[in-house]
Scaffold this motif. Structure first.
Motif, PDB file in Angstrom:
ATOM      1  N   THR A 203      11.669  13.629  -4.972  1.00 47.72           N
ATOM      2  CA  THR A 203      10.467  13.745  -4.308  1.00 47.72           C
ATOM      3  C   THR A 203       9.543  14.628  -5.476  1.00 47.72           C
ATOM      4  N   LEU A 204       8.408  14.076  -5.615  1.00 45.54           N
ATOM      5  CA  LEU A 204       7.549  14.611  -6.747  1.00 45.54           C
ATOM      6  C   LEU A 204       7.289  15.893  -6.512  1.00 45.54           C
ATOM      7  N   PRO A 205       7.413  16.883  -7.429  1.00 45.91           N
ATOM      8  CA  PRO A 205       7.492  18.161  -7.442  1.00 45.91           C
ATOM      9  C   PRO A 205       5.868  18.585  -7.621  1.00 45.91           C
ATOM     10  N   LEU A 206       5.024  18.643  -6.767  1.00 36.78           N
ATOM     11  CA  LEU A 206       3.759  18.953  -6.892  1.00 36.78           C
ATOM     12  C   LEU A 206       3.346  20.526  -6.656  1.00 36.78           C
ATOM     13  N   GLY A 207       2.211  21.087  -7.091  1.00 37.34           N
ATOM     14  CA  GLY A 207       2.091  22.346  -6.967  1.00 37.34           C
ATOM     15  C   GLY A 207       2.549  23.359  -7.973  1.00 37.34           C
ATOM     16  N   ASP A 208       3.240  22.884  -8.968  1.00 43.05           N
ATOM     17  CA  ASP A 208       3.954  23.755  -9.947  1.00 43.05           C
ATOM     18  C   ASP A 208       3.660  23.388 -11.218  1.00 43.05           C
ATOM     19  N   VAL A 211       2.860  16.871 -13.911  1.00 41.45           N
ATOM     20  CA  VAL A 211       4.270  16.172 -13.810  1.00 41.45           C
ATOM     21  C   VAL A 211       3.918  14.819 -14.478  1.00 41.45           C
ATOM     22  N   ILE A 212       4.721  14.457 -15.535  1.00 43.93           N
ATOM     23  CA  ILE A 212       4.916  13.325 -16.114  1.00 43.93           C
ATOM     24  C   ILE A 212       6.117  12.431 -15.803  1.00 43.93           C
ATOM     25  N   VAL A 213       5.743  11.279 -15.246  1.00 41.85           N
ATOM     26  CA  VAL A 213       6.866  10.398 -14.635  1.00 41.85           C
ATOM     27  C   VAL A 213       7.085   9.356 -15.939  1.00 41.85           C
ATOM     28  N   ALA A 214       8.186   9.412 -16.481  1.00 46.55           N
ATOM     29  CA  ALA A 214       8.676   8.627 -17.446  1.00 46.55           C
ATOM     30  C   ALA A 214      10.263   7.838 -17.259  1.00 46.55           C
ATOM     31  N   THR A 215       9.907   7.193 -16.343  1.00 40.50           N
ATOM     32  CA  THR A 215      10.824   6.076 -15.587  1.00 40.50           C
ATOM     33  C   THR A 215      10.354   4.702 -15.867  1.00 40.50           C
ATOM     34  N   ALA A 216      11.381   3.884 -15.453  1.00 44.31           N
ATOM     35  CA  ALA A 216      10.964   2.440 -15.226  1.00 44.31           C
ATOM     36  C   ALA A 216      10.067   2.488 -13.886  1.00 44.31           C
ATOM     37  N   LEU A 217       9.077   1.302 -14.279  1.00 44.70           N
ATOM     38  CA  LEU A 217       8.091   1.198 -13.289  1.00 44.70           C
ATOM     39  C   LEU A 217       8.422   1.136 -11.758  1.00 44.70           C
ATOM     40  N   PRO A 218       9.620   0.138 -11.555  1.00 40.85           N
ATOM     41  CA  PRO A 218      10.077   0.349 -10.153  1.00 40.85           C
ATOM     42  C   PRO A 218      10.261   1.493  -9.684  1.00 40.85           C
ATOM     43  N   ALA A 219      11.128   2.503 -10.489  1.00 42.00           N
ATOM     44  CA  ALA A 219      11.496   3.810 -10.086  1.00 42.00           C
ATOM     45  C   ALA A 219      10.343   4.562  -9.927  1.00 42.00           C
ATOM     46  N   ALA A 221       7.437   3.720  -8.883  1.00 44.55           N
ATOM     47  CA  ALA A 221       6.596   2.999  -8.003  1.00 44.55           C
ATOM     48  C   ALA A 221       7.319   3.950  -6.627  1.00 44.55           C
ATOM     49  N   ARG A 222       8.444   3.927  -6.702  1.00 40.10           N
ATOM     50  CA  ARG A 222       9.243   4.320  -5.479  1.00 40.10           C
ATOM     51  C   ARG A 222       9.028   5.895  -5.300  1.00 40.10           C
ATOM     52  N   LEU A 223       9.132   6.678  -6.445  1.00 45.95           N
ATOM     53  CA  LEU A 223       9.035   8.135  -6.499  1.00 45.95           C
ATOM     54  C   LEU A 223       7.314   8.531  -6.164  1.00 45.95           C
ATOM     55  N   LEU A 224       6.446   7.783  -6.795  1.00 44.37           N
ATOM     56  CA  LEU A 224       4.940   8.144  -6.312  1.00 44.37           C
ATOM     57  C   LEU A 224       4.720   7.344  -4.927  1.00 44.37           C
TER      58      LEU A 224
END
Length: 408
Positions: A203-208, A211-219, A221-224
């Motif tokens: 789950t994307l940790p928002l409000g703290d 956040v930089i998402v440095a994963t493969a693009l498919p991962a 897409a699922r996270l976001l």
């Protein structure tokens, strides 16, 4: 910027972590696996393999960045005697020198090639179809794609120009890319980065903080929760072999009849395999209707020509298919600017080798990582300026807040 969360501990995630920590940011990095590195991991054990060829180009922005921080480490130079063992497969036979028309095509700067025309059509109009096919096949070493000729002429020409440059831009990290990752991880720890391995974020940790998402693009897409985060990549068979050493084996076999590349990595770095053995890695792009067996058969045909008696000398082998993990490829009419944007809004940034950042191979990951940190810092300053009740000018020439992508 007070706090930053990074999801993904590969090359891009570590570059972002170090860059942010140097700016005084408190960084927490989460990596789902027990070790850092992502696709830049080097296998443990007697055969130090990477996920395909891993070269670092000295013409790229990450070269200077790593060198300035003492992270580049020892390189594995190729002996002159081995450089003479470069072979080209053309018209069913191995040749010692590249075709003259290939050399001429490789000298053309990428800026001369159009964006909206495919490489095969453009190169054929300049040098003829035979030269266009050879140039497209050679460029696959930096593309991992089964049909480079169908891609944007500008995109392919940039990679051909860089991959065939003289003197060569490609350099190799002694001991494999895992050694570079280890140095980057140590630097991150020294800078106070909190590294959490075996830490999967669902789950994307928002409000703290950003956040930089440095994963493969498919991962990512699922996270976001954003299925639009897609971009075309290559599909390649990775074929690794350890052979008992035989004098006279070639250093490289580059297939100019169809995209394919075989390289004897122990030629420049004997530490990658036990004494008396040599490590050979091949990458054979395959089309949508082809299987791993097709790629392996292609490799074996090239091995039969270049490495006589190789079957009797095999002491270890491994085969795999890499799909969607070899960087972005741009179709005619598109450039890197059309890929998924780094800034996703609401303090979320996307980095990696399939996002909207320039460069070749790992340079895209690095450039996007530094850009993401730059954007996050800029947004944080703007936010602080707004809360303090006064405006602050952030675009002064003496205070750059955004990475100059053209320069990089």
């Amino acid at each position: 910027m007070r706090k930053l969360t990074i999801i993904g501990g590969g090359f891009a995630g570590l570059a972002a972590a170090i860059t942010a920590a140097e700016a005084g940011t408190k960084v927490t990095l989460h990596e789902a696996h027990r070790t850092l590195g992502g696709r830049a991991r080097t296998a443990e054990g007697p055969y130090r393999t990477n996920e395909g060829p891993h070269a670092i180009y000295n013409g790229g922005p990450h070269w200077t960045w790593l060198k300035q921080r003492g992270l580049l480490g020892p390189l594995a130079p190729l002996p002159t005697s081995e450089a003479l063992r470069f072979r080209f497969h053309r018209d069913g036979a191995l040749r010692r020198v590249p075709p003259l028309d290939l050399l001429r095509q490789s000298l053309r700067a990428a800026e001369q090639a159009p964006v909206d025309v495919d490489f095969h059509t453009w190169a054929t109009g300049i040098a003829g179809e035979r030269a266009a096919r050879a140039a497209a096949a050679y460029s696959a070493v930096a593309l991992y794609h089964h049909d480079p000729g169908s891609l944007s002429a500008r995109f392919v020409q940039e990679r051909l120009h860089r991959a065939a440059s003289l003197p060569p831009e490609a350099n190799f990290i002694r001991g494999g890319w895992g050694e570079l990752i280890d140095r980057m991880a140590a630097r991150a720890w020294e800078m106070g980065v909190r590294v959490e391995t075996s830490s999967r974020v669902d789950t994307l940790p928002l409000g703290d903080g950003p956040v930089i998402v440095a994963t493969a693009l498919p991962a990512a897409a699922r996270l976001l929760g954003d299925p639009s985060l897609t971009w075309e990549s290559g599909r390649t068979v990775l074929f690794d072999l350890a052979l008992r050493t035989r004098k006279g084996d070639p250093f490289v076999v580059s297939d100019l009849d169809a995209p394919g590349w075989i390289e004897r990595f122990t030629a420049q770095d004997p530490s990658l395999a036990p004494a008396g053995q040599q490590l050979i890695q091949a990458q054979l792009p395959i089309g949508p209707g082809e299987s791993k067996a097709d790629g392996v058969a292609h490799a074996e045909r090239l091995l039969d020509l270049g490495f006589p008696g190789w079957r009797e000398r095999v002491v270890w082998r491994r085969e795999a298919v890499s799909q969607g993990r070899t960087g972005a490829v741009d179709r005619p009419g598109t450039t890197w600017r059309d890929r998924p944007a780094v800034d996703r809004g609401d303090g979320v940034y996307l980095v990696g080798d399939q996002v909207a950042a320039p460069g070749v191979l790992a340079e895209v990951s690095f450039t996007s990582a530094v850009e993401a940190v730059s954007l996050a810092l800029r947004a944080d300053r703007l936010d602080h300026a707004g809360h303090s009740g006064h405006s602050e000018r952030l675009d002064r020439p003496d205070r750059p807040d955004r990475l100059d992508l053209k320069r990089a």
